[in-house]
Enzyme design. Structure first.
Site, PDB file in Angstrom:
ATOM      1  CG  ASP A  25     -12.824 -14.429  11.307  1.00  0.00           C
ATOM      2  OD1 ASP A  25     -13.179 -15.290  11.392  1.00  0.00           O
ATOM      3  OD2 ASP A  25     -12.319 -13.535  12.136  1.00  0.00           O
ATOM      4  CD  GLU A 194     -20.226 -16.533  13.090  1.00  0.00           C
ATOM      5  OE1 GLU A 194     -20.376 -15.348  13.819  1.00  0.00           O
ATOM      6  OE2 GLU A 194     -19.763 -17.501  13.315  1.00  0.00           O
TER       7      GLU A 194
END
Length: 520
Positions: A25, A194
């Site tokens: 991420d 997301e």
């Protein structure tokens, strides 16, 4: 000695991934001619790694922003898939800011004037379950501040939705109850939206956000003239005809030379989420990423004022008894786990525990990422203890694990042992028959080949050299975290001194050795 992975090919081009390890991420920001990156650290300590690069290809690890995830009691034991999820890194008003969502506690923020710290104590911006992937935006034209975040259904019952708030300029509180900016249930074919990153560009509010799941999804971009929406969407990066599955979730950065680039991850099983760099341009008001929306495997280097080829360190001589920045504990560390001394080499206490049979449950495992797809790792191990059952080793640690090292026998002698546990097993088993280790010292090696297949070796110093041990072990990830290399020392539960273990010359090289295995 060859590095496990080099992205800069030395001919004016680079290859992907630029970070061939589990930097999950990623988010990136530029300050002047320098680029900085952070990534998820989940429950490991220290957390929030900080990387630096001049050219977006060659990166070094310069520190961590979070000394200990909290609350401290929650992270006194390993919580491999909890803690710090998908942070966002920004620079505003002369300070660096990191926001992240802890799915069990809420959205937190820290800040610092210098990337190397000191960083402020974590501040809870929004409490709640399932609040993840938080990203701030300061609108430099209006002085207003905003925050966007996603949802984890496992905690909140909500998913596929992005929520936005107006935020105080000091980043400490939200000024409204929140508005749904994007409900992907209303977009045909979109699911698991997301990882939002919020920007202002060309008069638009932009949200870069992935969907479709980490293994097979795509990267989306959303734009609106107002923060509250409505937003229109477009897929801007997808696997297409390439082998890069699920190009997913990252950050856009504009270099000092005015070039646009996009960093994202690719989920690769036991290797975790490796980081790719894609060229980016704007066409008809929308970003075009990669090669017309598909990932590139090789490309010209970004323009940069200077560059030094390199990658985050993995080797360690443990100078002065200290471990390098690349190491993290599997939980918040306690006093006495390491023993300081003036020379080289790491000394660990044999920590007494009732869980020595299961490395997954131990907080006192010192870990680092697998440094490449194929590599060899070696380390020397000594064991100084009179406690039967005390042990120390080098491990490949995931939902399944395997390790090789030393164990103190009932007669006071040291044994070379090699053990493993399957994902469904609660207790380790022998991977090979134990054998004596003269002098309570050994040098061990793990050769990792494609598919994270691990072959274990050991040299006990008896003159026979390295000998293969056990069967090939296939490393496995946890749910969100790749497999890790680990060093540990334990002793059975009890009272009194338990002894120490030493680790020397930790080395990783890029090519597994091709010696024909000779069984023990």
């Amino acid at each position: 000695m060859t590095a496990p992975w080099t992205a800069d090919l030395g001919d004016g081009t680079y290859r992907n991934p630029v970070l061939n390890s589990d930097w999950s991420d990623p988010d990136v920001v530029r300050v002047g001619d320098d680029h900085y990156l952070t990534a998820s650290s989940f429950g490991r300590a220290p957390g929030l790694p900080l990387l630096h690069s001049r050219d977006l290809v060659n990166w070094t690890l310069v520190g961590h922003a979070l000394e200990r995830p909290g609350p401290d009691a929650d992270f006194a034991v390993p919580r491999h898939d909890c803690g710090v999820w998908a942070p966002s890194l920004r620079h505003h008003a002369g300070r660096f800011w990191i926001f992240w969502g802890d799915p069990d506690h809420g959205i937190q923020q820290i800040n610092a004037e210098d990337i190397r710290g000191p960083w402020s104590a974590p501040h809870l911006v929004k409490a709640g379950k399932g609040l993840i992937d938080a990203c701030p935006l300061w609108d430099e034209e209006t002085g207003e501040a905003y925050l966007v975040h996603a949802w984890a259904k496992s905690r909140s019952g909500i998913k596929n939705r992005l929520t936005g708030h107006r935020m105080s300029p000091d980043g400490r509180e939200l000024l409204d109850e929140g508005t749904t900016l994007v409900d992907a249930d209303t977009i045909p074919g979109w699911f698991t939206l997301e990882g939002p990153k919020l920007y202002r560009h060309d008069g638009w509010f932009w949200i870069f956000a992935p969907a479709g799941g980490v293994e097979t999804g795509w990267q989306g971009a959303f734009r609106s003239r107002t923060f509250e929406g409505p937003y229109e969407e477009r897929v801007v990066l997808a696997q297409g005809s390439t082998d890069v599955n699920g190009p997913h979730q990252g950050g856009w950065v504009r270099t000092a030379a005015g070039e646009d680039w996009f960093l994202h991850f690719q989920a690769r099983g036991a290797y975790g989420r490796v980081v790719h760099l894609q060229p980016m341009r704007w066409e008809e008001g929308w970003p075009v990423i990669g090669d017309e929306g598909e990932p590139v495997l090789r490309h010209r280097l970004p323009e940069a004022p200077e560059r030094t080829a390199g990658a985050p360190a993995s080797d360690d001589d443990f100078p002065g008894g200290r471990h390098g920045r690349q190491w993290q504990w599997t939980a918040n560390p306690r006093t006495g786990w390491t023993i300081g001394h003036a020379g080289d080499g790491l000394r660990l206490s044999c920590v007494r525990t009732a869980y020595a049979h299961d490395l997954r449950a131990l907080p006192n495992v010192l870990v680092q990422r697998l440094p490449a797809e194929e590599f060899t790792v070696e380390v020397g191990i000594t064991l100084d203890t009179a406690e039967p059952g005390a042990k120390a080793g080098l491990a490949v640690l995931g939902d399944a694990f395997s390790w090789i090292g030393l164990e103190a026998g009932a007669d006071g002698g040291a044994l070379l042992v090699h053990r493993y546990a399957e994902s469904v097993a609660e207790h380790e088993r022998d991977a090979e028959h134990p054998r004596p280790a003269p002098g309570a010292s050994v040098r061990v090696r793990i050769e990792v080949t494609r598919g994270a297949r691990c072959r274990f070796w050991a040299d006990t110093g008896d003159g026979t050299g390295f000998r293969a041990s056990g069967q090939v072990f296939a490393a496995t990830p946890w749910r969100w975290v790749g497999a890790l290399l680990g060093l540990f020392a334990t002793a059975p539960a009890g009272d009194g001194p338990s002894g120490t273990a030493g680790f020397t010359a930790f080395r990783t090289t890029g090519r597994p050795r091709t010696v024909r295995p000779r069984t023990v």
